[in-house]
Design an enzyme around this catalytic site. Structure first.
Site, PDB file in Angstrom:
ATOM      1  N   PRO A 134      -4.231  -9.537   9.678  1.00 62.87           N
ATOM      2  CA  PRO A 134      -5.223  -9.923   8.480  1.00 62.87           C
ATOM      3  C   PRO A 134      -4.592 -11.172   7.863  1.00 62.87           C
ATOM      4  O   PRO A 134      -4.916 -11.210   7.259  1.00 62.87           O
ATOM      5  CB  PRO A 134      -5.988  -8.528   7.869  1.00 62.87           C
ATOM      6  CG  PRO A 134      -5.381  -7.714   9.159  1.00 62.87           C
ATOM      7  CD  PRO A 134      -4.027  -7.339   9.569  1.00 62.87           C
TER       8      PRO A 134
ATOM      9  N   GLU B 291      -4.391  -6.744   3.186  1.00 61.14           N
ATOM     10  CA  GLU B 291      -2.517  -7.856   3.943  1.00 61.14           C
ATOM     11  C   GLU B 291      -3.134  -9.234   3.346  1.00 61.14           C
ATOM     12  O   GLU B 291      -1.754  -9.199   2.882  1.00 61.14           O
ATOM     13  CB  GLU B 291      -2.470  -7.241   5.159  1.00 61.14           C
ATOM     14  CG  GLU B 291      -2.759  -6.078   5.918  1.00 61.14           C
ATOM     15  CD  GLU B 291      -3.008  -5.044   5.681  1.00 61.14           C
ATOM     16  OE1 GLU B 291      -2.934  -3.393   5.541  1.00 61.14           O
ATOM     17  OE2 GLU B 291      -4.799  -5.314   5.931  1.00 61.14           O
TER      18      GLU B 291
ATOM     19  N   LEU C 138      -6.041  -2.580  -0.879  1.00 61.83           N
ATOM     20  CA  LEU C 138      -6.045  -2.379   1.179  1.00 61.83           C
ATOM     21  C   LEU C 138      -5.935  -4.017   1.767  1.00 61.83           C
ATOM     22  O   LEU C 138      -7.276  -4.097   1.668  1.00 61.83           O
ATOM     23  CB  LEU C 138      -6.740  -0.903   1.511  1.00 61.83           C
ATOM     24  CG  LEU C 138      -6.234  -0.522   3.210  1.00 61.83           C
ATOM     25  CD1 LEU C 138      -6.894   0.969   3.527  1.00 61.83           C
ATOM     26  CD2 LEU C 138      -6.583  -1.643   3.887  1.00 61.83           C
TER      27      LEU C 138
ATOM     28  N   HIS D  89       0.160   1.675  15.140  1.00 63.37           N
ATOM     29  CA  HIS D  89       1.223   1.989  14.601  1.00 63.37           C
ATOM     30  C   HIS D  89       2.001   1.558  15.162  1.00 63.37           C
ATOM     31  O   HIS D  89       3.301   1.732  14.798  1.00 63.37           O
ATOM     32  CB  HIS D  89       1.002   2.792  13.801  1.00 63.37           C
ATOM     33  CG  HIS D  89      -0.297   3.681  12.679  1.00 63.37           C
ATOM     34  ND1 HIS D  89      -0.865   4.492  13.942  1.00 63.37           N
ATOM     35  CD2 HIS D  89      -0.337   3.766  11.648  1.00 63.37           C
ATOM     36  CE1 HIS D  89      -2.413   4.268  13.131  1.00 63.37           C
ATOM     37  NE2 HIS D  89      -1.547   4.132  11.846  1.00 63.37           N
TER      38      HIS D  89
ATOM     39  N   PHE E  55       2.443  -1.035   8.374  1.00 57.09           N
ATOM     40  CA  PHE E  55       2.426  -1.458  10.002  1.00 57.09           C
ATOM     41  C   PHE E  55       2.684  -2.581  10.585  1.00 57.09           C
ATOM     42  O   PHE E  55       1.811  -3.185   9.931  1.00 57.09           O
ATOM     43  CB  PHE E  55       1.897   0.044  11.169  1.00 57.09           C
ATOM     44  CG  PHE E  55       1.577   1.497  10.163  1.00 57.09           C
ATOM     45  CD1 PHE E  55       3.460   1.965  11.273  1.00 57.09           C
ATOM     46  CD2 PHE E  55       1.177   2.411   9.535  1.00 57.09           C
ATOM     47  CE1 PHE E  55       3.324   3.174  10.933  1.00 57.09           C
ATOM     48  CE2 PHE E  55       1.692   2.908   9.039  1.00 57.09           C
ATOM     49  CZ  PHE E  55       2.020   3.726   9.819  1.00 57.09           C
TER      50      PHE E  55
ATOM     51  N   GLU F 253       0.662  -1.082   0.330  1.00 56.34           N
ATOM     52  CA  GLU F 253      -0.067   0.103  -0.380  1.00 56.34           C
ATOM     53  C   GLU F 253       0.656   1.551  -0.050  1.00 56.34           C
ATOM     54  O   GLU F 253       1.284   1.738   0.772  1.00 56.34           O
ATOM     55  CB  GLU F 253      -0.939   0.198   1.439  1.00 56.34           C
ATOM     56  CG  GLU F 253      -1.740  -1.218   1.827  1.00 56.34           C
ATOM     57  CD  GLU F 253      -2.421  -1.278   3.104  1.00 56.34           C
ATOM     58  OE1 GLU F 253      -2.677  -0.113   3.379  1.00 56.34           O
ATOM     59  OE2 GLU F 253      -2.664  -2.309   2.916  1.00 56.34           O
TER      60      GLU F 253
END
Length: 692
Positions: free
Chosen positions: A459, A430, A428, A498, A453, A399
């Site tokens: 996911p 993962e 978007l 994050h 991050f 991303e």
């Protein structure tokens, strides 16, 4: 694209271009294996997991016989054995794997219905997984690799190759399905989604998976997708649709979704009694059995009655011969079960760049400094740039890594230099980022995906786990060496989303190497080793160190590479051993000012340098482990256990740890400074141990 229909043959005669005798043999063989398992091998406890393919089998076989290109690949699920037989898998391998015997798909490491089939001379079956829906995104990655080899590398062997993924009606509710569908249609990939709709996900009806239970109808308006729908029990229709769907993907180089309605004639697995189905429903399903329909379709048009009976007898003989051979195979030596977690030789059959003949330039562990100090961001970018310049198989994606250059600016300018085929943004997802990377690696590319991050890796955990275990669970038939870049840790502030580290979670995923560089020089060396390696790597980039003055080092040269599992002594002394990594390294170095101490930067956590730590502890007789991750279950506990186990009698004080408390990273800088080990707190802890 709206739902499409491939016109039926008006003559209603069997297609002469299909080897119907082969179809009959494979269908009868598949039935014979299913019946042998259900009536004999499962009751005898020689097979522990059994999934019948009856009802799904004919259409799968017709599909498999259309996969004729050298670089075609299919990824199925636990009801896909008929497809494997059509691709050429030895029935003894199929049955022996179900019996968990030596040889076959995994040497008894994985359940026998989770197939893999590396085929260097024809269509392969990618390593399947036990998780529903996990097959979709790796198949999309294979499809994207096909496009890359064909269009970018101009390899004509890939011009007509396709990727095929099989899934049941329940799998269309999974994250993997939607992520792969998005990737395939936005990237216009040569990929066939083959959905076998039997109306149930174990006991849950398909109406709870997608509205009205028809994914084909619901995707009729999806852009860049041809949707086909039909009956997988009617020989003419199933043959026409499977052949037509494959041809569409081959010719148009665009994705197609084919949904075929099929009956599941047995339970989900052997243990499933199907008590949730009415007797009328079960009778109606058996009335749709494709086997008698195939017989009526071919006899006498293609085969005579006597030929059909000969085929029945031949298939029974083949099934029995497979059973005898499978039962003669031994169980693998238990002492071999720890092999092939990582590459140790010989080379895997498929996956990664090495099986195709790649040989890296000669590396060196000696830094060739140009004198100018650069930050870690620049060091990582420069390493990626160089390795991309000498190896066209390296591709970067994630991303915001394209025109923006990544949220941390690590890939800034690389898309402009190498183009959007090699450095590209993704949707978007993962799951899709890592899953696609797996498929690309299986096809021979060197994918370098980025998770923006650390926390956002959650996911993708299923794909991360599956990727790491591929070599082990296929017993070195396949491997998927990817380099998963992942920034994390605190920066000027923290927060629960994050700023997490939690590196220990990846150490606990078998098959992954884990790098945690603390400075620009080490980042270069470890990243270059990762990109030229033959195992999947988590490359952890600490946010606080990306532009930290302490972490700046001269660029060590384009040949500089560091081995995994070799720690660095940042400071050397006699009174205490400090073991740390990442952002805690400069804090530990500051904390020991004026103290005679070994400060060890592990640099990699899998593998980690036990010998360096133990030899130091035996000399200093004290050990403190400092890390940013939480204390309970953190990687420091592993180090402490190893020290206590191997150097207990050498200790003059207890092994001690200093870590974050068991909380997420706090946002307010004051709270963050209190939670993260500081140089002052580290020094106090050292003093306590020295005074013990």
């Amino acid at each position: 694209m709206a739902q499409a229909a491939l016109k039926p043959d008006r003559r209603n005669a069997p297609d002469e271009n299909i080897d119907w005798k082969r179809v009959v043999h494979l269908l009868l063989l598949s039935r014979g294996l299913d019946e042998m398992e259900e009536n004999r091998l499962v009751p005898e406890k020689k097979i522990l997991y059994q999934f019948s393919a009856r009802g799904h089998d004919m259409a799968q076989i017709l599909l498999g016989l259309n996969l004729t290109e050298k670089h075609d690949a299919a990824c199925g699920y636990y009801r896909s054995r008929p497809l494997l037989l059509a691709l050429g898998v030895d029935p003894a391998d199929a049955l022996g794997s179900a019996m968990a015997r030596s040889g076959g798909y995994s040497d008894g490491r994985d359940i026998g219905v989770v197939f893999n089939y590396p085929n260097l001379n024809g269509a392969s079956a990618l390593p399947m997984c036990g998780g529903v829906g996990s097959q979709y995104t790796p198949t999309a990655g294979w499809a994207q690799a096909i496009s890359y080899f064909s269009k970018h590398l101009k390899n004509k062997d890939y011009d007509r190759a396709i990727a095929v993924v099989l899934g049941g009606d329940a799998s269309v509710a999974s994250n993997g399905f939607w992520s792969a569908l998005t990737a395939a249609t936005t990237q216009r990939l040569p990929m066939l989604f083959y959905i076998e709709d039997n109306g149930f996900g174990i006991s849950v009806p398909s109406t709870l998976q997608t509205p009205d239970g028809n994914i084909a109808a619901n995707l009729a308006a999806w852009k860049n997708l041809t949707v086909l729908d039909g009956d997988g029990c009617e020989p003419e229709e199933a043959a026409r649709l499977t052949k037509g769907a494959v041809a569409l993907v081959r010719e148009e180089r665009m994705p197609v979704l084919l949904r075929l309605r099929v009956p599941r004639l047995e339970g989900h697995s052997f243990q499933d009694t199907q008590a949730y189905k009415s007797e009328a429903l079960i009778r109606s399903e058996w009335a749709r059995d494709p086997l008698p329909r195939l017989r009526d379709y071919l006899v006498p048009a293609v085969l005579g009655e006597e030929e059909w009976q000969e085929a029945v007898s031949s298939a029974r003989t083949a099934a029995e011969r497979a059973r005898i051979e499978a039962e003669s195979r031994p169980i693998a030596d238990p002492e071999t079960v720890t092999s092939n977690v990582f590459f140790e030789g010989p080379m895997q059959t498929m996956g990664g760049q090495y099986p195709t003949g790649y040989r890296p330039p000669e590396p060196t562990e000696t830094a060739a400094s140009d004198g100018q100090r650069i930050n870690m961001v620049t060091a990582i970018r420069r390493t990626l740039d160089h390795e991309m310049s000498i190896n066209e198989r390296v591709v970067l994606f994630g991303e915001d890594i394209g025109p923006k250059g990544g949220v941390h600016a690590v890939t800034l300018g690389l898309q402009e230099k190498y183009g959007a085929t090699r450095v590209f943004d993704t949707s978007l997802s993962e799951e899709g980022i890592v899953g696609r990377a797996v498929g690309m690696a299986l096809a021979g590319l060197v994918p370098v995906p980025e998770i923006q991050f650390r926390k956002y890796a959650e996911p993708a955990i299923e794909q991360i786990n599956d990727c790491g275990t591929i070599r082990w669970r296929t017993n070195n038939r396949f491997a998927a060496p990817i380099v998963l870049r992942m920034p994390g840790g605190f920066f000027k502030c923290g927060d629960p989303w994050h700023s997490q580290t939690n590196e220990v979670a990846f150490v606990h995923q078998p098959g992954w190497k884990v790098a945690v560089p603390s400075n620009a020089e080490d980042a270069v060396g470890l990243l270059r080793t990762s990109l030229r390696g033959n195992d999947p790597v988590i490359f952890f980039e600490h946010r606080a160190m990306l532009d930290h003055p302490w972490a700046r080092r001269p660029y060590p040269g384009d040949a500089f590479a560091l081995p995994f599992g070799k720690a660095k002594f940042v400071r050397q002394g006699n009174d205490i051993t400090i073991v740390t990594w990442g952002a805690m390294v400069p804090r530990c170095e500051e904390a020991v000012d004026g103290i005679s101490a070994d400060v060890i930067d592990l640099r990699t956590l899998m593998p980690w340098d036990r010998d360096a730590v133990l030899s130091s502890v035996r000399r200093t007789r004290r050990c403190l482990i400092v890390h940013e991750d939480l204390g309970t279950g953190g990687f420091g506990a592993e180090i402490a256990a190893a020290v206590a186990d191997k150097a207990f009698i050498d200790l003059d004080a207890p092994v001690s740890r200093l870590t974050m408390p068991d909380i997420p990273s706090p946002h307010n800088p004051v709270l963050l400074d209190w939670a993260v080990p500081s140089a002052e707190r580290i020094r106090r802890k050292i003093t306590d141990l020295l005074e013990y």
